[in-house]
Scaffold this motif. Structure first.
Motif, PDB file in Angstrom:
ATOM      1  N   TYR A   1       1.486   2.863  -5.350  1.00 34.74           N
ATOM      2  CA  TYR A   1       0.397   3.243  -4.571  1.00 34.74           C
ATOM      3  C   TYR A   1       1.101   3.850  -3.206  1.00 34.74           C
ATOM      4  O   TYR A   1       0.663   4.925  -2.792  1.00 34.74           O
ATOM      5  CB  TYR A   1      -0.508   2.220  -4.117  1.00 34.74           C
ATOM      6  CG  TYR A   1      -1.567   2.403  -3.066  1.00 34.74           C
ATOM      7  CD1 TYR A   1      -2.729   3.298  -3.573  1.00 34.74           C
ATOM      8  CD2 TYR A   1      -1.434   2.193  -1.695  1.00 34.74           C
ATOM      9  CE1 TYR A   1      -3.622   3.625  -2.813  1.00 34.74           C
ATOM     10  CE2 TYR A   1      -2.371   2.713  -0.817  1.00 34.74           C
ATOM     11  CZ  TYR A   1      -3.443   3.541  -1.243  1.00 34.74           C
ATOM     12  OH  TYR A   1      -4.232   4.150  -0.456  1.00 34.74           O
ATOM     13  N   VAL A   2       2.102   3.072  -2.464  1.00 33.67           N
ATOM     14  CA  VAL A   2       2.645   3.492  -1.341  1.00 33.67           C
ATOM     15  C   VAL A   2       3.317   4.799  -1.465  1.00 33.67           C
ATOM     16  O   VAL A   2       3.289   5.622  -0.562  1.00 33.67           O
ATOM     17  CB  VAL A   2       3.532   2.216  -0.810  1.00 33.67           C
ATOM     18  CG1 VAL A   2       4.462   2.817   0.542  1.00 33.67           C
ATOM     19  CG2 VAL A   2       2.636   1.228  -0.346  1.00 33.67           C
ATOM     20  N   LYS A   3       3.867   4.887  -2.655  1.00 36.72           N
ATOM     21  CA  LYS A   3       4.898   6.149  -2.953  1.00 36.72           C
ATOM     22  C   LYS A   3       3.704   7.317  -2.969  1.00 36.72           C
ATOM     23  O   LYS A   3       4.133   8.522  -2.233  1.00 36.72           O
ATOM     24  CB  LYS A   3       5.416   6.030  -4.343  1.00 36.72           C
ATOM     25  CG  LYS A   3       6.232   7.128  -4.883  1.00 36.72           C
ATOM     26  CD  LYS A   3       6.983   7.047  -6.145  1.00 36.72           C
ATOM     27  CE  LYS A   3       7.574   8.014  -6.503  1.00 36.72           C
ATOM     28  NZ  LYS A   3       8.530   7.832  -7.730  1.00 36.72           N
ATOM     29  N   PHE A   4       2.804   7.302  -3.254  1.00 37.81           N
ATOM     30  CA  PHE A   4       1.776   8.522  -3.528  1.00 37.81           C
ATOM     31  C   PHE A   4       0.881   8.698  -2.187  1.00 37.81           C
ATOM     32  O   PHE A   4       0.563   9.639  -1.987  1.00 37.81           O
ATOM     33  CB  PHE A   4       0.779   8.290  -4.854  1.00 37.81           C
ATOM     34  CG  PHE A   4       1.591   8.588  -5.790  1.00 37.81           C
ATOM     35  CD1 PHE A   4       2.134   9.842  -6.314  1.00 37.81           C
ATOM     36  CD2 PHE A   4       1.809   7.536  -6.839  1.00 37.81           C
ATOM     37  CE1 PHE A   4       2.923  10.086  -7.198  1.00 37.81           C
ATOM     38  CE2 PHE A   4       2.583   8.013  -8.128  1.00 37.81           C
ATOM     39  CZ  PHE A   4       3.066   9.051  -8.270  1.00 37.81           C
ATOM     40  N   HIS A   5       0.282   7.510  -1.565  1.00 36.22           N
ATOM     41  CA  HIS A   5      -0.450   7.644  -0.483  1.00 36.22           C
ATOM     42  C   HIS A   5       0.147   7.212   0.846  1.00 36.22           C
ATOM     43  O   HIS A   5      -0.297   7.156   1.895  1.00 36.22           O
ATOM     44  CB  HIS A   5      -1.596   6.470  -0.650  1.00 36.22           C
ATOM     45  CG  HIS A   5      -2.377   7.210  -1.960  1.00 36.22           C
ATOM     46  ND1 HIS A   5      -3.204   8.209  -2.197  1.00 36.22           N
ATOM     47  CD2 HIS A   5      -2.308   6.538  -3.260  1.00 36.22           C
ATOM     48  CE1 HIS A   5      -3.324   8.022  -3.280  1.00 36.22           C
ATOM     49  NE2 HIS A   5      -3.080   7.092  -4.102  1.00 36.22           N
TER      50      HIS A   5
ATOM     51  N   LEU B   1      -7.724  -0.062  -3.889  1.00 35.01           N
ATOM     52  CA  LEU B   1      -7.468   1.289  -4.614  1.00 35.01           C
ATOM     53  C   LEU B   1      -6.219   1.110  -5.543  1.00 35.01           C
ATOM     54  O   LEU B   1      -6.088   1.641  -6.521  1.00 35.01           O
ATOM     55  CB  LEU B   1      -7.092   2.245  -3.821  1.00 35.01           C
ATOM     56  CG  LEU B   1      -8.449   2.899  -2.896  1.00 35.01           C
ATOM     57  CD1 LEU B   1      -8.181   3.878  -1.878  1.00 35.01           C
ATOM     58  CD2 LEU B   1      -9.534   3.150  -3.554  1.00 35.01           C
ATOM     59  N   ALA B   2      -5.156   0.233  -5.288  1.00 36.69           N
ATOM     60  CA  ALA B   2      -4.138   0.057  -6.284  1.00 36.69           C
ATOM     61  C   ALA B   2      -4.515  -0.834  -7.315  1.00 36.69           C
ATOM     62  O   ALA B   2      -3.751  -1.163  -8.378  1.00 36.69           O
ATOM     63  CB  ALA B   2      -2.741  -0.433  -5.350  1.00 36.69           C
ATOM     64  N   GLY B   3      -5.492  -1.455  -7.375  1.00 33.79           N
ATOM     65  CA  GLY B   3      -6.071  -2.374  -8.494  1.00 33.79           C
ATOM     66  C   GLY B   3      -5.838  -3.855  -8.370  1.00 33.79           C
ATOM     67  O   GLY B   3      -5.435  -4.505  -9.147  1.00 33.79           O
ATOM     68  N   LEU B   4      -5.213  -4.099  -7.074  1.00 31.92           N
ATOM     69  CA  LEU B   4      -4.680  -5.460  -6.771  1.00 31.92           C
ATOM     70  C   LEU B   4      -5.673  -6.404  -6.426  1.00 31.92           C
ATOM     71  O   LEU B   4      -6.551  -6.089  -5.407  1.00 31.92           O
ATOM     72  CB  LEU B   4      -3.569  -5.401  -5.518  1.00 31.92           C
ATOM     73  CG  LEU B   4      -2.403  -4.671  -6.076  1.00 31.92           C
ATOM     74  CD1 LEU B   4      -1.679  -4.315  -4.817  1.00 31.92           C
ATOM     75  CD2 LEU B   4      -1.456  -5.524  -6.984  1.00 31.92           C
TER      76      LEU B   4
END
Length: 124
Positions: free
Chosen positions: A31-35, A46-49
């Motif tokens: 998630y952090v890599k893309f957003h 949004l990451a499903g966590l």
């Protein structure tokens, strides 16, 4: 009513408590890599966590960030910590800015385990 089975219980609010799994770490890293960093409550959802935003932020900042310096504090870093603590006291995040890759929490823990006792003994 929330279950009480120890670590890993999902509470009434829907938040997962306890140790992070490698799958949760992977999801957060992706998630952090893309957003990018920030808006941690949204990131968690949004990451499903099933973690809250604060938990995600702390996991990223203290364990998963790629620029983290891992391993023993070096003698040079130790002298910087001593010098800056004398100047700023317990302002750990301010001190951490002078030690790239080290977290404020890591520096605080290092101080408390290595120096606090020595200083107390010295002045007793």
């Amino acid at each position: 009513m929330a279950g009480n089975m120890g670590w890993g219980v999902i509470e009434e609010e829907g938040w997962r408590k306890g140790p992070w799994t490698s799958e949760e770490d992977r999801l957060l890293i992706l998630y952090v890599k893309f957003h990018g960093e920030g808006r941690w409550n949204s990131a968690a959802r949004l990451a499903g966590l099933k973690r809250n935003g604060k938990s995600c932020r702390l996991r990223w900042v203290n364990y998963l960030r790629p620029d983290l310096e891992k391993g023993q504090i070096t003698p040079q870093e130790e002298s910087i910590i001593l010098e800056l603590h004398a100047r700023w006291g317990n302002r750990w995040s301010t001190i951490a800015r002078s030690l790239p890759g080290r977290t404020d929490n890591e520096i605080k823990n290092y101080w408390r385990t290595h120096f606090k006792k020595k200083i107390r003994a010295h002045f007793s």
